[in-house]
Design a protein around this motif. Structure first.
Motif, PDB file in Angstrom:
ATOM      1  N   SER A 177     -12.443   1.742  20.895  1.00 29.22           N
ATOM      2  CA  SER A 177     -11.890   1.519  19.561  1.00 29.22           C
ATOM      3  C   SER A 177     -12.982   0.863  18.714  1.00 29.22           C
ATOM      4  O   SER A 177     -13.810   0.106  19.231  1.00 29.22           O
ATOM      5  CB  SER A 177     -10.687   0.583  19.683  1.00 29.22           C
ATOM      6  OG  SER A 177     -10.487  -0.077  18.456  1.00 29.22           O
ATOM      7  N   TYR A 179     -12.766  -1.590  16.944  1.00 24.17           N
ATOM      8  CA  TYR A 179     -12.648  -3.049  17.026  1.00 24.17           C
ATOM      9  C   TYR A 179     -13.445  -3.629  18.195  1.00 24.17           C
ATOM     10  O   TYR A 179     -13.729  -4.817  18.225  1.00 24.17           O
ATOM     11  CB  TYR A 179     -11.168  -3.458  17.148  1.00 24.17           C
ATOM     12  CG  TYR A 179     -10.396  -3.158  15.880  1.00 24.17           C
ATOM     13  CD1 TYR A 179     -10.473  -4.010  14.786  1.00 24.17           C
ATOM     14  CD2 TYR A 179      -9.607  -2.007  15.778  1.00 24.17           C
ATOM     15  CE1 TYR A 179      -9.777  -3.736  13.612  1.00 24.17           C
ATOM     16  CE2 TYR A 179      -8.927  -1.724  14.616  1.00 24.17           C
ATOM     17  CZ  TYR A 179      -9.008  -2.592  13.533  1.00 24.17           C
ATOM     18  OH  TYR A 179      -8.327  -2.323  12.376  1.00 24.17           O
ATOM     19  N   LEU A 204      -2.649   5.683   4.201  1.00 24.82           N
ATOM     20  CA  LEU A 204      -2.925   4.463   4.972  1.00 24.82           C
ATOM     21  C   LEU A 204      -2.478   4.527   6.431  1.00 24.82           C
ATOM     22  O   LEU A 204      -2.683   3.578   7.194  1.00 24.82           O
ATOM     23  CB  LEU A 204      -2.226   3.272   4.297  1.00 24.82           C
ATOM     24  CG  LEU A 204      -2.578   3.057   2.820  1.00 24.82           C
ATOM     25  CD1 LEU A 204      -1.844   1.841   2.280  1.00 24.82           C
ATOM     26  CD2 LEU A 204      -4.083   2.893   2.644  1.00 24.82           C
ATOM     27  N   GLU A 206      -3.469   5.840   9.116  1.00 23.20           N
ATOM     28  CA  GLU A 206      -4.423   5.668  10.227  1.00 23.20           C
ATOM     29  C   GLU A 206      -5.091   4.294  10.191  1.00 23.20           C
ATOM     30  O   GLU A 206      -6.114   4.082  10.821  1.00 23.20           O
ATOM     31  CB  GLU A 206      -5.467   6.783  10.201  1.00 23.20           C
ATOM     32  CG  GLU A 206      -4.873   8.123  10.623  1.00 23.20           C
ATOM     33  CD  GLU A 206      -5.921   9.094  11.129  1.00 23.20           C
ATOM     34  OE1 GLU A 206      -6.693   8.726  12.023  1.00 23.20           O
ATOM     35  OE2 GLU A 206      -5.968  10.200  10.607  1.00 23.20           O
ATOM     36  N   HIS A 207      -4.522   3.398   9.386  1.00 21.35           N
ATOM     37  CA  HIS A 207      -4.950   1.990   9.331  1.00 21.35           C
ATOM     38  C   HIS A 207      -6.379   1.826   8.804  1.00 21.35           C
ATOM     39  O   HIS A 207      -7.142   0.991   9.276  1.00 21.35           O
ATOM     40  CB  HIS A 207      -4.821   1.327  10.713  1.00 21.35           C
ATOM     41  CG  HIS A 207      -3.421   1.412  11.245  1.00 21.35           C
ATOM     42  ND1 HIS A 207      -3.052   0.931  12.465  1.00 21.35           N
ATOM     43  CD2 HIS A 207      -2.286   1.930  10.711  1.00 21.35           C
ATOM     44  CE1 HIS A 207      -1.763   1.145  12.662  1.00 21.35           C
ATOM     45  NE2 HIS A 207      -1.286   1.759  11.602  1.00 21.35           N
ATOM     46  N   PRO A 210      -7.368  -2.156   7.494  1.00 19.30           N
ATOM     47  CA  PRO A 210      -7.904  -3.148   8.444  1.00 19.30           C
ATOM     48  C   PRO A 210      -9.194  -2.687   9.112  1.00 19.30           C
ATOM     49  O   PRO A 210     -10.073  -3.515   9.394  1.00 19.30           O
ATOM     50  CB  PRO A 210      -6.780  -3.313   9.481  1.00 19.30           C
ATOM     51  CG  PRO A 210      -5.726  -2.333   9.142  1.00 19.30           C
ATOM     52  CD  PRO A 210      -5.965  -1.803   7.779  1.00 19.30           C
ATOM     53  N   ILE A 211      -9.342  -1.378   9.340  1.00 20.71           N
ATOM     54  CA  ILE A 211     -10.574  -0.893   9.982  1.00 20.71           C
ATOM     55  C   ILE A 211     -11.772  -1.162   9.069  1.00 20.71           C
ATOM     56  O   ILE A 211     -12.819  -1.656   9.498  1.00 20.71           O
ATOM     57  CB  ILE A 211     -10.472   0.622  10.325  1.00 20.71           C
ATOM     58  CG1 ILE A 211      -9.453   0.840  11.447  1.00 20.71           C
ATOM     59  CG2 ILE A 211     -11.836   1.170  10.746  1.00 20.71           C
ATOM     60  CD1 ILE A 211      -9.174   2.294  11.785  1.00 20.71           C
ATOM     61  N   HIS A 367       2.081  -1.189  -1.176  1.00 26.97           N
ATOM     62  CA  HIS A 367       1.683  -0.858   0.195  1.00 26.97           C
ATOM     63  C   HIS A 367       1.685  -2.128   1.021  1.00 26.97           C
ATOM     64  O   HIS A 367       1.513  -3.243   0.492  1.00 26.97           O
ATOM     65  CB  HIS A 367       0.321  -0.148   0.248  1.00 26.97           C
ATOM     66  CG  HIS A 367      -0.862  -1.043   0.059  1.00 26.97           C
ATOM     67  ND1 HIS A 367      -1.352  -1.854   1.067  1.00 26.97           N
ATOM     68  CD2 HIS A 367      -1.659  -1.255  -1.008  1.00 26.97           C
ATOM     69  CE1 HIS A 367      -2.399  -2.515   0.622  1.00 26.97           C
ATOM     70  NE2 HIS A 367      -2.603  -2.194  -0.647  1.00 26.97           N
ATOM     71  N   ARG A 369      -0.317  -2.278   3.777  1.00 21.70           N
ATOM     72  CA  ARG A 369      -1.551  -2.030   4.516  1.00 21.70           C
ATOM     73  C   ARG A 369      -1.405  -0.877   5.512  1.00 21.70           C
ATOM     74  O   ARG A 369      -2.387  -0.397   6.039  1.00 21.70           O
ATOM     75  CB  ARG A 369      -2.052  -3.290   5.245  1.00 21.70           C
ATOM     76  CG  ARG A 369      -2.546  -4.356   4.289  1.00 21.70           C
ATOM     77  CD  ARG A 369      -2.666  -5.722   4.918  1.00 21.70           C
ATOM     78  NE  ARG A 369      -3.558  -5.803   6.050  1.00 21.70           N
ATOM     79  CZ  ARG A 369      -4.880  -5.897   5.985  1.00 21.70           C
ATOM     80  NH1 ARG A 369      -5.463  -5.893   4.805  1.00 21.70           N
ATOM     81  NH2 ARG A 369      -5.615  -5.994   7.067  1.00 21.70           N
ATOM     82  N   LYS A 370      -0.174  -0.424   5.768  1.00 20.32           N
ATOM     83  CA  LYS A 370       0.020   0.677   6.716  1.00 20.32           C
ATOM     84  C   LYS A 370       0.659   1.883   6.060  1.00 20.32           C
ATOM     85  O   LYS A 370       0.519   3.004   6.501  1.00 20.32           O
ATOM     86  CB  LYS A 370       0.921   0.236   7.884  1.00 20.32           C
ATOM     87  CG  LYS A 370       0.383  -0.887   8.720  1.00 20.32           C
ATOM     88  CD  LYS A 370       1.238  -1.103   9.948  1.00 20.32           C
ATOM     89  CE  LYS A 370       2.629  -1.607   9.667  1.00 20.32           C
ATOM     90  NZ  LYS A 370       2.816  -3.019   9.452  1.00 20.32           N
ATOM     91  N   SER A 371       1.439   1.637   5.015  1.00 18.18           N
ATOM     92  CA  SER A 371       2.096   2.768   4.370  1.00 18.18           C
ATOM     93  C   SER A 371       2.255   2.500   2.879  1.00 18.18           C
ATOM     94  O   SER A 371       2.263   1.339   2.433  1.00 18.18           O
ATOM     95  CB  SER A 371       3.455   3.042   5.015  1.00 18.18           C
ATOM     96  OG  SER A 371       4.283   1.956   4.780  1.00 18.18           O
TER      97      SER A 371
END
Ligand SMILES: C[S@@+](CC[C@H](N)C(=O)[O-])C[C@H]1O[C@@H](n2cnc3c(N)ncnc32)[C@H](O)[C@@H]1O
Length: 378
Positions: A177, A179, A204, A206-207, A210-211, A367, A369-371
């Motif tokens: 990953s 991360y 958003l 696929e995140h 934060p990535i 949003h 952060r995910k959707s």
């Protein structure tokens, strides 16, 4: 029966390490000629059977392992494949296939990479998939491409693609990953170019936020060029039967079916056909935009924007698509009528609104952060 004989020793080791109850059953089934089918069925039953919640995750991962071993033993067997499809579904979503064949999408990534890559470039990619973007970067002349992929089965297939295309000496697939990628260990230094395609229909999902925060804080530096550097959602007001038939029912064949609309989705992503934006009721506007060209935080947002009707008619909702901006004015969007692997999404208003030219429609764009959530402010 086991097609890859080489697997046999590994297979025995793997079997021996299994919990006793599963080992005994699988060993008994292994005596039958069609054991891959029987293993796949066993795994299928395991994953469908809900045990105690705390054991479920462990059992599920074991079931997935058994299914994948069964498939590795007989990759040509359709029955095995049918039984274990669920085990692939998380790691290898089917959208990979249409996605890599979206010529317009590929074209902008290729063009952008060819504009900026030099023989000195170190390129870093998040999300290898089939390996297509990493290979584009290598073909454009990069000194070396490092690409990470979090799913082992995907990484394995990408490595084969890269080998088959003669690029294995210039591309390193890191099976991790993003991360877990470390500068100085996985990556020799901050890359000159960072490329990624980690956006989906909903932007958003696929995140990507934060990535991007993470890579900017640990892996990139101020000289790194990011492709694409801007990702945005754009949209227009739309109305009429063409759009509504994707998620609403009216009078059909003389019958009023509208009672079914209590279950109608509030949004729907679909494939568009023809010149269907000819009856849009506003000019396209940017609903939300994310700049990835430098270090930034992307907190949840909840704001209002106004769209102005440019003709009179009935508005059923807002049609949204995605736009990716690259340096040198290179741009991709999946605005209709362009057919793309990414599908535009229609966010329906609870009730249609009659508008006159010049009327303002207020929208809430939020949003977490995910959707992305888009609705009408009443
Ligand atoms: C949309 S696909 C793009 C694949 C390929 N780059 C292409 O353009 O066709 C995204 C890929 O990124 C992988 N991925 C998503 N998030 C990741 C992360 N944080 N670290 C590593 N891989 C990731 C997914 O497993 C998937 O294979």
């Amino acid at each position: 029966m086991c097609q890859q004989k080489k697997l046999s020793d590994d297979l025995d080791d793997w079997l021996t390490a299994l919990p006793e109850k599963h080992k005994k059953i699988l060993q008994a089934l292994q005596k039958k000629e069609n054991f891959p089918e029987l293993w796949a069925k066993y795994a299928n039953v395991m994953q469908a059977r809900y045990t105690k919640p705390d054991e479920y995750k462990k059992e599920l991962s074991l079931a997935r392992n058994i299914a994948i071993q069964a498939w590795q033993c007989d990759q040509q067997n359709t029955l095995v494949r049918e039984q274990m499809e669920w085990a692939f579904s998380k790691q290898i979503p089917r959208w990979h296939y249409p996605l890599v064949q979206d010529d317009a999408r590929n074209g902008v990534y290729r063009k952008a990479l060819e504009q900026v890559v030099t023989s000195e470039s170190i390129v870093f990619e998040i999300g290898t998939g089939s390996g297509i973007l990493a290979m584009m970067a290598a073909r454009a002349g990069a000194k070396h491409v490092y690409t990470c992929e979090m799913y082992p089965l995907v990484a394995a297939a990408a490595r084969k693609n890269i080998l088959n295309n003669g690029l294995a000496d210039r591309i390193t697939v890191i099976e991790k990953s993003s991360y877990d990628i470390k500068l100085g260990i996985d990556l020799p230094r901050s890359p000159d170019i960072f490329v990624a395609e980690i956006v989906d229909n909903s932007v958003l999902g696929e995140h990507v936020l934060p990535i991007m925060e993470d890579v900017w804080s640990r892996l990139l530096n101020e000289k790194t060029l990011v492709l694409p550097h801007i990702v945005m959602a754009r949209g227009v007001l739309v109305g009429g039967d063409y759009w509504c038939r994707h998620a609403r029912m009216g009078v059909v064949d003389g019958f009023d079916l509208s009672a079914f609309n209590v279950y109608a989705p509030s949004e729907s992503a679909f494939t568009v056909e023809g010149q269907c934006l000819s009856h849009a009721l506003s000019e396209p506007e940017t609903l939300i935009s994310f700049d990835f060209s430098g270090q930034q935080d992307y907190p949840a947002i909840d704001h209002e924007i106004v769209l102005i009707a440019n003709s009179s008619g009935k508005v059923d909702g807002i049609l949204r698509w995605m736009q990716l901006d690259f340096p040198e004015g290179i741009r991709f969007n999946n605005a209709p009528p362009r057919l793309s692997a990414w599908r535009p999404t229609l966010h329906f208003f609870p009730e249609p609104v009659e508008v006159k030219k010049g009327d303002e429609i207020k929208l809430r764009v939020a949003h977490d952060r995910k959707s992305l959530d888009i609705s009408r402010v009443l």
